[in-house]
Design a protein around this motif. Sequence first.
Motif, mmCIF file in Angstrom:
data_model
loop_
_atom_site.group_PDB
_atom_site.id
_atom_site.type_symbol
_atom_site.label_atom_id
_atom_site.label_comp_id
_atom_site.label_asym_id
_atom_site.label_seq_id
_atom_site.Cartn_x
_atom_site.Cartn_y
_atom_site.Cartn_z
ATOM 1 N N LYS A 158 5.214 6.928 -1.244
ATOM 2 C CA LYS A 158 6.069 5.988 -0.526
ATOM 3 C C LYS A 158 5.233 4.798 -0.077
ATOM 4 N N LEU A 159 5.836 3.600 -0.143
ATOM 5 C CA LEU A 159 5.159 2.420 0.365
ATOM 6 C C LEU A 159 5.021 2.515 1.878
ATOM 7 N N VAL A 160 3.908 2.029 2.389
ATOM 8 C CA VAL A 160 3.666 2.087 3.830
ATOM 9 C C VAL A 160 4.820 1.466 4.605
ATOM 10 N N ALA A 175 0.848 -1.192 0.000
ATOM 11 C CA ALA A 175 0.000 0.000 0.000
ATOM 12 C C ALA A 175 0.885 1.243 0.000
ATOM 13 N N SER A 176 0.380 2.330 -0.567
ATOM 14 C CA SER A 176 1.215 3.528 -0.676
ATOM 15 C C SER A 176 0.522 4.756 -0.099
ATOM 16 N N LYS A 236 6.067 13.399 6.467
ATOM 17 C CA LYS A 236 4.817 14.159 6.396
ATOM 18 C C LYS A 236 3.873 13.426 5.449
ATOM 19 N N VAL A 237 2.840 12.821 6.012
ATOM 20 C CA VAL A 237 1.958 11.924 5.270
ATOM 21 C C VAL A 237 0.585 12.560 5.086
ATOM 22 N N LEU A 238 -0.008 12.366 3.899
ATOM 23 C CA LEU A 238 -1.341 12.902 3.643
ATOM 24 C C LEU A 238 -2.353 12.253 4.575
ATOM 25 N N ALA A 239 -3.145 13.111 5.244
ATOM 26 C CA ALA A 239 -4.153 12.664 6.200
ATOM 27 C C ALA A 239 -5.313 13.653 6.135
ATOM 28 N N ALA A 240 -6.201 13.595 7.110
ATOM 29 C CA ALA A 240 -7.324 14.535 7.165
ATOM 30 C C ALA A 240 -7.543 14.949 8.611
ATOM 31 N N ASP A 241 -7.968 16.214 8.806
ATOM 32 C CA ASP A 241 -8.243 16.661 10.174
ATOM 33 C C ASP A 241 -9.667 16.281 10.566
ATOM 34 N N SER A 242 -10.094 16.713 11.743
ATOM 35 C CA SER A 242 -11.394 16.315 12.269
ATOM 36 C C SER A 242 -12.564 16.884 11.471
ATOM 37 N N GLU A 243 -12.294 17.886 10.624
ATOM 38 C CA GLU A 243 -13.339 18.480 9.789
ATOM 39 C C GLU A 243 -13.345 17.914 8.378
ATOM 40 N N GLY A 244 -12.466 16.960 8.117
ATOM 41 C CA GLY A 244 -12.412 16.343 6.799
ATOM 42 C C GLY A 244 -11.572 17.100 5.793
ATOM 43 N N LYS A 245 -10.734 18.010 6.269
ATOM 44 C CA LYS A 245 -9.858 18.759 5.371
ATOM 45 C C LYS A 245 -8.525 18.045 5.259
ATOM 46 N N PRO A 264 0.511 2.054 10.505
ATOM 47 C CA PRO A 264 1.121 3.344 10.812
ATOM 48 C C PRO A 264 0.196 4.246 11.612
ATOM 49 N N VAL A 265 0.772 5.074 12.460
ATOM 50 C CA VAL A 265 0.014 6.061 13.230
ATOM 51 C C VAL A 265 0.566 7.446 12.918
ATOM 52 N N THR A 266 -0.317 8.372 12.593
ATOM 53 C CA THR A 266 0.073 9.759 12.353
ATOM 54 C C THR A 266 -0.424 10.628 13.501
ATOM 55 N N ALA A 267 0.062 11.847 13.562
ATOM 56 C CA ALA A 267 -0.357 12.771 14.614
ATOM 57 C C ALA A 267 -1.847 13.084 14.523
ATOM 58 N N GLN A 268 -2.411 13.079 13.304
ATOM 59 C CA GLN A 268 -3.834 13.340 13.128
ATOM 60 C C GLN A 268 -4.692 12.124 13.475
ATOM 61 N N GLY A 269 -4.079 10.956 13.479
ATOM 62 C CA GLY A 269 -4.845 9.742 13.740
ATOM 63 C C GLY A 269 -5.572 9.221 12.509
ATOM 64 N N THR A 270 -5.354 9.867 11.371
ATOM 65 C CA THR A 270 -5.937 9.435 10.101
ATOM 66 C C THR A 270 -4.821 9.308 9.080
ATOM 67 N N ILE A 271 -5.116 8.626 7.976
ATOM 68 C CA ILE A 271 -4.116 8.469 6.930
ATOM 69 C C ILE A 271 -4.823 8.156 5.614
ATOM 70 N N VAL A 272 -4.321 8.727 4.528
ATOM 71 C CA VAL A 272 -4.857 8.449 3.200
ATOM 72 C C VAL A 272 -3.969 7.390 2.552
ATOM 73 N N VAL A 273 -4.521 6.202 2.366
ATOM 74 C CA VAL A 273 -3.778 5.071 1.801
ATOM 75 C C VAL A 273 -4.362 4.733 0.436
#
Length: 421
Positions: free
Chosen positions: A216-218, A206-207, A226-235, A331-340
């Motif tokens: 980058k591969l997981v 997965a990337s 710095k990994v693409l993720a989303a905040d609590s508002e979906g941004k 993986p765990v990010t600071a936002q707690g979300t991740i776009v895979v």
Amino acid sequence: MDEMLLLTRIVLVGFVCMSFVSSGLACGPGRGYGRRRHPKKLTPLAYKQFIPNVAEKTLGASGRYEGKITRNSERFKELTPNYNPDIIFKDEENTGADRLMTQRCKDKLNSLAISVMNQWPGVKLRVTEGWDEDGHHFEESLHYEGRAVDITTSDRDKSKYGTLSRLAVEAGFDWVYYESKAHIHCSVKAENSVAAKSGGCFPGSASVSLKDGSRKLVKDLRVGDKVLAADSEGKLTYSDFLMFVDHDTETRRVFYVIETKEPLKKITLTAAHLIFVVNNATDNFDDVTATFASNVNPGQKVFVADDMHNQLKAVTVERIYMEEHEGSFAPVTAQGTIVVDQVLASCYAVIEDHKLAHWAFAPVRLSYGLTSLLFPKDYSMSNNTFQENGVHWYSKILYQIGTWVLDSHSLHPLGMSINSS
């Protein structure tokens, strides 16, 4: 109020655990210092008592039944013979079936055999029933999987059975039942379960997208990426990668593949991993729900990032199927979300409450923030450090706390093979 109290307790426990990471868990268990402790006083189990005090095939005990193993089935290779000379096997069928069991069951049984000899010199552990290939037990018995044994002492002294039950608990069996006057029933979790292996992961193939525009591969992520993720508002936003809660480069596991249409996107993740879905026609992120991958159905919608990584779009799930992959990573990010693979997912698993899980990882985020602030050079160097295979100790502790304080319906039935897939 109760939920806030629960969150507070979990976070406080997390802070305490994080504070001992270098001194305690880094070294592992040992004999300790000071005077030798007195032997632990054993409290015999009462007749018909079972420990833990939950049903055998629930998450807090040995977990669900996974299917009968026969000599001709593929899973027969999961069973291993036990030739321990300190254990007497009744083997009334004269086929050696009672000696066959899973490795976990074998390990616990061998440990118990030592305890029995220490407790009663000259007495051995006796197994009256192990793996059952003849259908002598009730439907969905764990004996059919080599995960259960019925035991006595070699002298068949029934006055010892209460203490024998307690010794089995101390030996680490996941469920012990003083079932009858004739024997004690013991069972263990499956080898591939959330207390045997892990809870929620992505395959190494997965990337993810990085802030510098690369992918980058997981499996190749490093602390601080710095990994693409989303905040609590979906941004969409880029978030620091903190750690793997599970890192396994070898084990083959079954993954769910959730495939969307228009645009065609696929995310591959284990059954107990959380993914965000929406059921209504508004496609509003405010109505999003985090659910286990195994609970997603065609017709629901997941969130997909556009090619420019500017926004998320709710896209309908067209089909769901399963694949087997080698290696799994959580993986765990600071936002707690991740776009895979351009689909938004939670970083968490096993507990069906994304917000609660994110709260529980607050000590990890705080530790990362303080360390990167106070020792930026050290953290830069750690960017290339290798993480050993296995479930992270912090995740194991949180899972154990979850089994104590959360309703079983909040936990995925596969559990944490811990102690996330």
